[in-house]
Design a protein around this motif. Structure first.
Motif, mmCIF file in Angstrom:
data_model
loop_
_atom_site.group_PDB
_atom_site.id
_atom_site.type_symbol
_atom_site.label_atom_id
_atom_site.label_comp_id
_atom_site.label_asym_id
_atom_site.label_seq_id
_atom_site.Cartn_x
_atom_site.Cartn_y
_atom_site.Cartn_z
ATOM 1 N N TYR A 94 0.838 -1.190 0.000
ATOM 2 C CA TYR A 94 0.000 0.000 0.000
ATOM 3 C C TYR A 94 0.879 1.247 0.000
ATOM 4 N N TRP A 116 -4.822 6.803 2.252
ATOM 5 C CA TRP A 116 -4.344 5.473 1.873
ATOM 6 C C TRP A 116 -4.904 5.084 0.511
ATOM 7 N N GLY A 119 -4.416 -1.601 -2.169
ATOM 8 C CA GLY A 119 -3.166 -2.344 -2.237
ATOM 9 C C GLY A 119 -2.929 -2.979 -3.596
#
Length: 126
Positions: A94, A116, A119
């Protein structure tokens, strides 16, 4: 700020792979970017980070010298060049961002990042 991680895949031990983190909705030089990974059954760990304003970088010991991190502020992109990959590097990777004024002079490998991305899976196996 949105982050898009890409570049994962399946490789054999000793191979190389480059992960890309594309940043949108903000100016890269205003952020510190971190790369994190989470292997099956393990906690997420910080791998590397870069302060996009001053270029300072940090690495965990297990990737020092193998995973150089770099950024292209003009392209709002951060790269993680992964060399000499090992099976223990297998994980979902990530990228994350935090204001560089919050991060300070050095970026952090702890997961106190604000934004964020999703991933990208890296599998190292023969």
């Amino acid at each position: 700020v949105q982050l898009q991680a890409s570049g994962g895949g399946w490789v054999q031990p000793g191979d190389s792979l480059t992960l890309t983190c594309s940043v949108s909705g903000g100016t890269l030089r205003d952020y510190a970017i971190g790369w994190f990974r989470q292997a099956p059954g393990k906690e997420r760990e910080g791998v590397s980070c870069i302060n996009s304003g001053n270029g300072n970088t940090r690495y965990i010991d297990s990737v020092m010298g193998r995973f150089p991190i770099s950024r292209d502020n003009a392209k709002n992109t951060v790269y993680l060049q992964m060399n000499s990959l090992k099976p223990e590097d297998t994980a979902v990777y990530y990228c994350a961002a935090v204001s560089r004024w919050t991060a300070g002079f050095l970026c952090s490998l702890s997961d106190d990042y604000t934004y964020w991305g999703q991933g990208t899976l890296v599998t190292v196996s023969s």
